[in-house]
Design an enzyme around this catalytic site. Sequence first.
Site, short mmCIF file in Angstrom:
data_model
loop_
_atom_site.label_atom_id
_atom_site.label_comp_id
_atom_site.label_asym_id
_atom_site.label_seq_id
_atom_site.Cartn_x
_atom_site.Cartn_y
_atom_site.Cartn_z
N LYS A 83 0.82 -1.22 0.00
CA LYS A 83 0.00 0.00 0.00
C LYS A 83 0.85 1.27 0.00
O LYS A 83 0.61 2.18 -0.79
CB LYS A 83 -0.95 -0.04 1.20
CG LYS A 83 -1.81 1.20 1.39
CD LYS A 83 -3.00 0.95 2.29
CE LYS A 83 -2.68 0.15 3.53
NZ LYS A 83 -1.74 0.84 4.44
N THR A 85 4.00 1.53 -0.83
CA THR A 85 4.74 1.54 -2.10
C THR A 85 3.88 2.11 -3.21
O THR A 85 4.34 2.94 -4.01
CB THR A 85 5.19 0.11 -2.45
OG1 THR A 85 6.01 -0.40 -1.39
CG2 THR A 85 5.96 0.08 -3.75
N ARG A 106 2.10 8.48 7.28
CA ARG A 106 2.40 8.36 8.71
C ARG A 106 3.88 8.09 8.93
O ARG A 106 4.58 7.64 8.04
CB ARG A 106 1.61 7.20 9.33
CG ARG A 106 0.11 7.40 9.39
CD ARG A 106 -0.56 6.17 9.97
NE ARG A 106 -0.35 5.00 9.14
CZ ARG A 106 -0.56 3.75 9.53
NH1 ARG A 106 -0.97 3.50 10.76
NH2 ARG A 106 -0.36 2.74 8.71
N LYS A 117 6.86 -6.51 10.93
CA LYS A 117 6.30 -5.86 9.76
C LYS A 117 7.35 -5.09 8.95
O LYS A 117 7.24 -4.91 7.75
CB LYS A 117 5.17 -4.92 10.18
CG LYS A 117 4.39 -4.29 9.04
CD LYS A 117 3.22 -3.49 9.58
CE LYS A 117 2.42 -2.86 8.45
NZ LYS A 117 3.14 -1.76 7.80
N ALA A 291 -3.59 1.58 13.12
CA ALA A 291 -4.92 1.53 12.52
C ALA A 291 -5.79 0.43 13.11
O ALA A 291 -7.01 0.47 12.94
CB ALA A 291 -4.81 1.34 11.01
N PHE A 319 -3.51 -0.40 7.24
CA PHE A 319 -4.08 -1.73 7.05
C PHE A 319 -5.13 -1.72 5.95
O PHE A 319 -5.03 -0.96 4.99
CB PHE A 319 -4.61 -2.29 8.37
CG PHE A 319 -3.55 -2.55 9.39
CD1 PHE A 319 -2.40 -3.26 9.07
CD2 PHE A 319 -3.67 -2.06 10.68
CE1 PHE A 319 -1.41 -3.50 10.01
CE2 PHE A 319 -2.67 -2.29 11.63
CZ PHE A 319 -1.55 -3.01 11.29
N PHE A 400 3.42 -8.67 -9.36
CA PHE A 400 4.47 -9.62 -8.95
C PHE A 400 4.84 -10.45 -10.18
O PHE A 400 3.98 -10.76 -11.01
CB PHE A 400 3.99 -10.53 -7.82
CG PHE A 400 4.13 -9.93 -6.45
CD1 PHE A 400 5.14 -10.34 -5.60
CD2 PHE A 400 3.25 -8.94 -6.01
CE1 PHE A 400 5.27 -9.79 -4.33
CE2 PHE A 400 3.37 -8.39 -4.76
CZ PHE A 400 4.39 -8.81 -3.90
N TRP A 428 7.03 -0.71 -7.86
CA TRP A 428 8.16 -1.26 -7.12
C TRP A 428 9.38 -1.37 -8.03
O TRP A 428 10.49 -1.00 -7.65
CB TRP A 428 7.81 -2.64 -6.54
CG TRP A 428 8.84 -3.15 -5.57
CD1 TRP A 428 8.81 -3.03 -4.21
CD2 TRP A 428 10.07 -3.82 -5.89
NE1 TRP A 428 9.95 -3.58 -3.66
CE2 TRP A 428 10.75 -4.09 -4.66
CE3 TRP A 428 10.67 -4.24 -7.07
CZ2 TRP A 428 11.97 -4.74 -4.60
CZ3 TRP A 428 11.91 -4.88 -7.01
CH2 TRP A 428 12.54 -5.13 -5.78
#
Length: 574
Positions: A83, A85, A106, A117, A291, A319, A400, A428
Amino acid sequence: MTGDGVKKFSGQDIEIAQAVYPDHADKIEEVAKRANIPDKYVEPYGYYKAKVDYNYLADHRDDPDGKLILVTAITPTQAGEGKTTTTVGLADGLRRIGKKVIVALREPSLGPVFGVKGGATGGGWAQVIPMEDINLHFTGDFHAVGAANNLLAAMIDNHIYQGNTLNLDPRKIIWRRCVDMNDRQLRFIVGGLGGKANGVPREDGYDITVASEIMAILCLSSGIDDLKARLGRIIVGYTYGKQSDGGEKPVTASQLNAQGAMAALLKDALKPNLVQTLEGTPAFIHGGPFANIAHGCNSIMATRLALKLGDYVVTEGGFGADLGAEKFLDIKCRFAGLKPSAVVIVATVRALKYHGGAAKADLNKEDLDALKRGLPNLLQHIENITTVFHLPAVVAINAFPADTRLERDLVEKMAREKGANVVLSEVWAKGGEGGVRLAGEVARLAEQPNTFTYCYDVNAPIKDKIEAIAKRIYHADAVNILPAAQKQIAQLETLGMDKVPICMAKTQYSFSDDETLRGAPRGWTLTVRNIKISAGAGFIVALTGEIMTMPGLPPVPSAEKIDVDHAGKISGLF
């Protein structure tokens, strides 16, 4: 600048970031000029970070606002969604198609950085820099929040020790200490031991700093005066007696005369932090409430500042859309008077297959059946955004290498049937170049009028607001509010503290309160076990399931992989 000036390669996120920073990064003064921030408002923290004086907002209150773009995601999984990224790559993509854009994110918590994480600065060629600084101490905002939180805790216990003229019941103190680290050992402690000179013995505990109400207050404050007023409204505990006979009364931080000193500790933390993406797009990184525990959005101050500076502001909610986006829309937008122009829902084929029951080891194999079973998770998020909140949405498929054409076509077909276009995001690997198609679709949606509405009426009874979120967003059949929570609701209603938004504390791994239920569960009941008021932040927290305000470290924490060499170069961050 950096994006096309550095040869792109595949590697760990930190290796990519270090290929740009510091040798190929712009100095922060150049970034501020790019955002049209006059020098008098810029307070550099070294060469590549700065605070921006919030007086800019007062001096430019009549300037028009840009368009607000919210990036959210499907329910997160171990497979990862990307998210942040996508948020960064979308901003760089918008800049590449000629839009004046600001990112608003954030700040990362040290708990996840050293836990499981990882950091929160994006990934690959869609990152904000300096990555190591942002993920570690940055400009000291979290330390200021922790200091303000613990100052109040110290003043509470000192008040009791010095005679307790407020008649505060030590058994009913609800204010906890905090530290920005995953430390399960501190969840429950006993303090004040060692004899009379060392305080009054009582049970206590620690929360992680990002779960502190101070963090929520910092992010929801509109200025220093509002910050001080909110700090003063914090309820720290209750007096001796029973609420039923009028004996039990809330005790606030203002009664302890603590709000001035706390605001003094937070005066610089209230100023948004300015950094840049790998491609030089200006980015505000400010505030960091969780969150799943708090409201999961960056600060109102940073968002408003970005809206005055950019034609487009790209921000995110923590999230999945059931948590961060719902709270962004029902809490932050309500308090700040914000109206989003479009929503991006990030998904991966891998994560959708995981929601469909595929094992993590098999996610690189084509599996249309698992994908079909997992797609209801994405479709429910689309439906919530478009039919509950009435906002236009686009699905960004974070690419991906193992994704197949048949899998992507199936996602696109099902999403379009729900009324959302699907765009492949390759940020990415390609940075802003890989986000140009997504940027074009977002710009198109942002030009369309929308009828943004909230999920519930803030003046409705507490139970009705909880049920609205549970049934309309989570799609629960019913809500079970346990007796202890019912008593707490009755107390808040008696105190007249019930006409505020609800902040649901729920697992991030499922629409339900059971993290093992993947996809879009049906036929379940949401259980609310505890209700507490965050009077300073201005919302009620409803705790569900087994959600904890102090996480623990995993069997092999990320901290074991992080190191620094003799030259001060950090490795192992991701």
